[in-house]
Design a protein around this motif. Structure first.
Motif, mmCIF file in Angstrom:
data_model
loop_
_atom_site.group_PDB
_atom_site.id
_atom_site.type_symbol
_atom_site.label_atom_id
_atom_site.label_comp_id
_atom_site.label_asym_id
_atom_site.label_seq_id
_atom_site.Cartn_x
_atom_site.Cartn_y
_atom_site.Cartn_z
ATOM 1 N N GLN A 196 99.565 77.717 73.543
ATOM 2 C CA GLN A 196 98.810 77.574 72.306
ATOM 3 C C GLN A 196 97.651 78.557 72.227
ATOM 4 O O GLN A 196 97.068 78.954 73.231
ATOM 5 C CB GLN A 196 98.291 76.149 72.171
ATOM 6 N N THR A 197 97.348 78.936 70.988
ATOM 7 C CA THR A 197 96.213 79.801 70.680
ATOM 8 C C THR A 197 95.467 79.165 69.502
ATOM 9 O O THR A 197 95.932 78.187 68.908
ATOM 10 C CB THR A 197 96.675 81.214 70.290
ATOM 11 N N PRO A 198 94.321 79.706 69.117
ATOM 12 C CA PRO A 198 93.636 79.171 67.927
ATOM 13 C C PRO A 198 94.457 79.289 66.648
ATOM 14 O O PRO A 198 94.100 78.682 65.628
ATOM 15 C CB PRO A 198 92.360 80.023 67.848
ATOM 16 N N TYR A 199 95.537 80.085 66.684
ATOM 17 C CA TYR A 199 96.348 80.304 65.485
ATOM 18 C C TYR A 199 97.670 79.534 65.539
ATOM 19 O O TYR A 199 98.564 79.763 64.721
ATOM 20 C CB TYR A 199 96.625 81.799 65.309
ATOM 21 N N SER A 200 97.801 78.622 66.483
ATOM 22 C CA SER A 200 99.054 77.882 66.628
ATOM 23 C C SER A 200 99.263 76.874 65.504
ATOM 24 O O SER A 200 100.384 76.382 65.308
ATOM 25 C CB SER A 200 99.095 77.146 67.972
ATOM 26 N N ARG A 201 98.188 76.544 64.793
ATOM 27 C CA ARG A 201 98.246 75.484 63.775
ATOM 28 C C ARG A 201 98.803 74.210 64.423
ATOM 29 O O ARG A 201 98.223 73.687 65.361
ATOM 30 C CB ARG A 201 99.063 75.952 62.563
ATOM 31 N N PHE A 202 99.959 73.746 63.975
ATOM 32 C CA PHE A 202 100.510 72.517 64.560
ATOM 33 C C PHE A 202 101.580 72.806 65.607
ATOM 34 O O PHE A 202 102.261 71.898 66.065
ATOM 35 C CB PHE A 202 101.081 71.634 63.445
#
Length: 487
Positions: A120-126
């Motif tokens: 996961q990254t800050p841009y993974s959303r859900f």
């Protein structure tokens, strides 16, 4: 040179801090290497002999792909961008399951090392930031196939499997893919800065791309316009090649479009079997926005979005003028490729109609797109029955009469023509049902079919003894394999 000795020059990490977020790769349980691409190894200037069983470099590569280590000089980060998804602008995009580990400098240029399935990254959303074996095999083979066909593409260095269980439509084995590309800059990077009205950073991004990848454009009077013109031309040639070889990308969102004109982000793609102009392999694309025959128009739409994003830095009229070059460039390249596929060297006024009528025959007969071209190459020498078996169309005889007359205007002899045709008409194609066989074998623990198919796709034109099953079309009664954006 060993894997540990790769030279990194991470220019993206020197851009403004909010262009990315530094993220460490997640460590996955019991990562094992599945396959290593000789093409990917050579791209990095390495020797395949480094990666023999139990070698230090092979173990280091395994650790990198499992998130257990990073190489000296790597600086893992997730890029921020936005984009239009199925025509709707989405501001909340970025690398959601992949990390740019670092930028490798070779004697021939730069290669991004990008780990897909890194967490996961800050841009993974859900999303969970993971990748599954199914989708990594599909992307791995697609890159090999496109490169074998001479179509600009991302590549991969290697593919690995781990003991993670990942929930998609079903629970699947986890995996990672170490992707290679000269750059991962997307149309969506420019959209993000344009929409945020960050013109100075937009200028910085243009300068980064030009300095790193298109240095000759720096001498132009209007570099942003020159970069746009370069991208228009490269995208036109790219999509012409997709159309000539029956490739459907299936998710041509602007965040999946490369500023360098590479095929980027393989999801529910397909190489068509039967010639079907309206083919939509992605079952979530219910409106058919990204159907095979819509791709040229979508490419133009996406480029218009990119052009709009560059208006703070360039004369809008000049950008429109360059955008107008897209369709002629695409048509010219498509005509060149299709003439080659038909064995035609010189240009005649009626060639476009001859090509279109051939495609109409294939559609009417439900003929296999790739086998039909191979059969036509043989017919050009012996006028045998194979072509009639592949293309059982009422109008075939009349078309062949026109084709025969057209061939009489060529200087090349029949045998040379056949050899030239078979050198551009692939025998081995990553058909969906064949990839599925590879996936099922791999999920059962048998990785041999993956390496075998990868080897054939790297040189798709040359027949190999005992490999006829890898050139087979799906059985007529076989059910269509549905694909989704998790593919």
């Amino acid at each position: 040179m060993t894997l540990d000795a790769l030279r990194f020059d991470n220019a993206w990490a020197r851009l403004p801090d909010d262009f990315f977020t530094r993220v460490s790769p997640a460590a996955w349980k019991n990562t094992r290497l599945v396959d290593i691409s000789p093409r990917g190894v050579h791209a990095l200037g390495l020797d395949p002999a480094l990666f023999t069983d139990d070698s230090p470099s092979r173990e280091t590569l395994r650790q990198v792909m499992g998130g257990e280590t990073v190489l000296p000089g790597m600086d893992p980060l997730a890029q921020k961008y936005t984009g239009h998804q199925f025509g709707v602008y989405n501001p909340a995009l970025g690398d959601g399951r992949g990390l740019l580990l670092g930028e490798v400098e070779t004697d021939d240029g730069f290669w991004d090392l990008h780990l897909k399935g890194a967490g996961q990254t800050p841009y993974s959303r859900f999303g969970d930031g993971r990748a599954v074996l199914r989708s990594t095999i599909r992307e791995y083979l697609a890159g090999e196939a496109m490169a074998g066909l001479g179509i600009p593409t991302t590549l991969a260095l290697a593919l690995s499997i781990n003991d993670e269980k990942v929930q998609r439509e079903r629970v699947e084995p986890g995996a990672t893919l170490l992707r290679l590309a000269p750059s991962h800059v997307r149309f969506g990077h420019f959209e993000w800065l344009y929409q945020a009205r960050r013109n100075e950073d937009l200028q910085r991004l243009v300068e980064h791309v030009i300095t790193r990848h298109r240095p000759a454009l720096a001498e132009c009077e209007a570099p942003a316009e020159a970069l746009f013109g370069d991208t228009v031309a490269r995208t036109a040639r790219l999509i012409a090649a997709w159309q000539a070889y029956g490739f459907v990308h299936a998710v041509m969102n602007t965040d999946n479009m490369s500023i360098l004109g590479l095929t980027l982000d393989y999801g529910p793609y397909a190489f068509m079997d039967r010639y079907e102009p309206t083919l939509v392999p992605n079952h979530t694309d219910t409106a058919g926005r990204y159907a095979f025959d819509q791709q040229p128009g979508v490419g133009l739409w996406n480029l218009s979005v990119l052009g709009q994003s560059l208006t703070p830095l360039a004369d809008p009229e000049a950008l429109r003028t360059q955008l107008a070059e897209y369709e002629p460039a695409l048509q010219q390249e498509y005509a060149r490729l299709m003439r080659a596929r038909l064995g035609l060297e010189n240009v005649q006024e009626g060639d476009a109609q001859l090509v279109q009528d051939w495609l109409t025959l294939l559609a009417d007969a439900g003929a296999d797109y790739h086998r039909a071209f191979r059969a036509l190459g043989e017919w050009a020498v012996d006028e045998g029955e194979w072509l009639h078996e592949e293309v059982p169309a009422e109008g075939l005889a009349a078309w062949l009469s026109r084709y025969r007359q057209r061939l009489e205007e060529e200087e090349r002899d029949a045998a040379s023509r056949r050899d030239a045709m078979q050198a551009v008409n692939p025998l081995y194609v990553p058909r969906t049902h064949l990839i599925q066989q590879v996936i099922e074998a791999a999920e059962a623990g048998d990785m041999a079919p993956l390496a075998e198919f990868r080897t054939l796709l790297a040189d798709p034109f040359t027949p190999r003894p005992g490999m006829a099953h890898w050139a087979a079309a799906p059985a007529p009664e076989a059910s269509v394999i549905c694909l989704s954006c998790s593919s």
